[in-house]
Design a protein around this motif. Structure first.
Motif, PDB file in Angstrom:
ATOM      1  N   ALA A 161      35.913  27.370  53.993  1.00  0.00           N
ATOM      2  CA  ALA A 161      34.636  27.817  53.580  1.00  0.00           C
ATOM      3  C   ALA A 161      33.919  28.369  54.502  1.00  0.00           C
ATOM      4  N   GLU A 163      30.566  29.046  55.937  1.00  0.00           N
ATOM      5  CA  GLU A 163      29.416  28.193  55.662  1.00  0.00           C
ATOM      6  C   GLU A 163      28.267  29.223  55.514  1.00  0.00           C
ATOM      7  N   GLY A 166      28.676  31.741  50.905  1.00  0.00           N
ATOM      8  CA  GLY A 166      28.999  31.552  49.563  1.00  0.00           C
ATOM      9  C   GLY A 166      30.509  32.238  49.386  1.00  0.00           C
ATOM     10  N   VAL A 167      31.298  32.133  49.959  1.00  0.00           N
ATOM     11  CA  VAL A 167      32.743  32.731  50.480  1.00  0.00           C
ATOM     12  C   VAL A 167      33.730  31.581  50.898  1.00  0.00           C
ATOM     13  N   LEU A 168      34.823  31.402  49.979  1.00  0.00           N
ATOM     14  CA  LEU A 168      35.853  30.449  50.350  1.00  0.00           C
ATOM     15  C   LEU A 168      36.939  31.225  50.050  1.00  0.00           C
ATOM     16  N   ARG A 202      33.268  23.408  43.839  1.00  0.00           N
ATOM     17  CA  ARG A 202      32.596  23.970  45.026  1.00  0.00           C
ATOM     18  C   ARG A 202      31.529  25.094  44.451  1.00  0.00           C
ATOM     19  N   GLU A 204      30.843  28.007  46.055  1.00  0.00           N
ATOM     20  CA  GLU A 204      30.877  29.520  46.217  1.00  0.00           C
ATOM     21  C   GLU A 204      31.037  30.395  45.337  1.00  0.00           C
ATOM     22  N   PHE A 207      36.019  33.739  45.800  1.00  0.00           N
ATOM     23  CA  PHE A 207      37.135  33.271  46.653  1.00  0.00           C
ATOM     24  C   PHE A 207      37.900  34.603  47.220  1.00  0.00           C
TER      25      PHE A 207
END
Length: 296
Positions: A161, A163, A166-168, A202, A204, A207
């Motif tokens: 993730a 931090e 908003g991206v994983l 989650r 995010e 993805f």
């Protein structure tokens, strides 16, 4: 619930895709030219940051891909080499990149299933310089990643993730183009489904998978993957209620007509479901016959 797979990915092999800035962090994607029935159009490698850059999943041993990475990183320094898991389409390229850059490798650990125990398809040569446990973090200039241990597809699988962005990076646990193969003993269906539930919760909004295009609205997509697995399991229990059956007999009953290249993988995933049901007291192997029967 149908799964809205993304079957189009226009990024050319070896080209650099500017994904944008997320939380101020520049992200780029390069796709390796290793297409196949389990890799789609190829393995995604991600560049995180700029100036001093982290490389996530350097891919297989592939001279053309390594050259594309070097070209994309011209004038920049590799600070970290991150590995999501030790399948041969993701981690072997780390060795050449480490030799060229001197950057440390980071991952959960070496492959956990030896070849003689069913650990085929794995990069048994990889051991990270720095081990990352669930919840472990790694930071560079302008970015910070949190590791999420998500076994199931591979016992040492990590998602990352980014931090505050908003991206994983979902690697092979959630791919935008297809479901993932879960092959025992290194693959574990109970762990895989638990990981899907964890990722679906989650926050995010994007993805970035190990294969295929970026995945917006990932929570909805991941819930669909989980529902699909549960439906497969329900169909399997219904088939066993009709009488004992082997995995080979169950594959066409539950999957219908398949590309012959995918039949063995379908059987492995069904075996993973059967072992999950066995642990739950709902299925049992029939000694000496290779068949499975309902239990409980």
């Amino acid at each position: 619930m149908s799964i809205p797979f993304l079957k189009d990915d226009p990024l050319p092999t070896g080209a650099v895709e500017e994904l944008g800035r997320f939380g101020g962090t520049r992200l780029r994607r390069i796709r390796c030219g290793n297409p196949g029935p389990f890799t789609f159009l190829g393995t995604n490698t991600y560049l995180i940051g700029e100036g001093r850059v982290a490389v996530l999943d350097p891919g297989p041993e592939d001279a053309a891909h390594h050259a594309a990475l070097r070209a994309a990183l011209a004038g920049e320094t590799v600070s970290h080499i991150l590995v999501s898991h030790t399948h041969r389409d993701h981690s072997p390229g780390a060795a050449a990149l480490r030799a060229a850059s001197g950057a440390p490798t980071l991952g959960f650990g070496p492959h956990q299933t030896p070849p003689e125990a069913g650990g085929e398809g794995a990069d048994h040569a990889f051991t990270p310089d720095i081990a990352l446990a669930d919840g472990g973090t790694v930071a560079g200039e302008g970015w910070r990643l949190a590791a999420l241990h998500t076994p199931g597809h591979c016992a040492n699988h990590l998602c990352f993730a980014l931090e505050g962005a908003g991206v994983l990076f979902s690697a092979d646990h959630v791919m935008s183009w297809s479901t993932s193969v879960v092959s025992p003993p290194d693959g574990d269906m109970a762990a895989y489904m638990a990981g899907l539930a964890r990722l679906a919760a989650r926050p995010e909004a994007l993805f970035l998978p190990g294969h295929g295009a970026p995945l917006p609205e990932p929570a909805r997509f991941t819930r669909a993957l989980l529902a699909h697995r549960q439906a497969r399991e329900d169909s399997l229990r219904a088939a066993l209620a009709e009488g004992p059956a082997t995995v080979a007999a169950l594959v066409p009953r539950l999957y219908g007509a398949l590309d012959p290249r995918l039949v063995p993988a379908a059987g492995r995933s069904l075996l993973a479901h059967l072992r999950k049901l066995e642990a739950e007291g709902l299925a049992r192997p029939e000694p000496g016959s290779g068949a499975w029967a309902a239990a409980g």
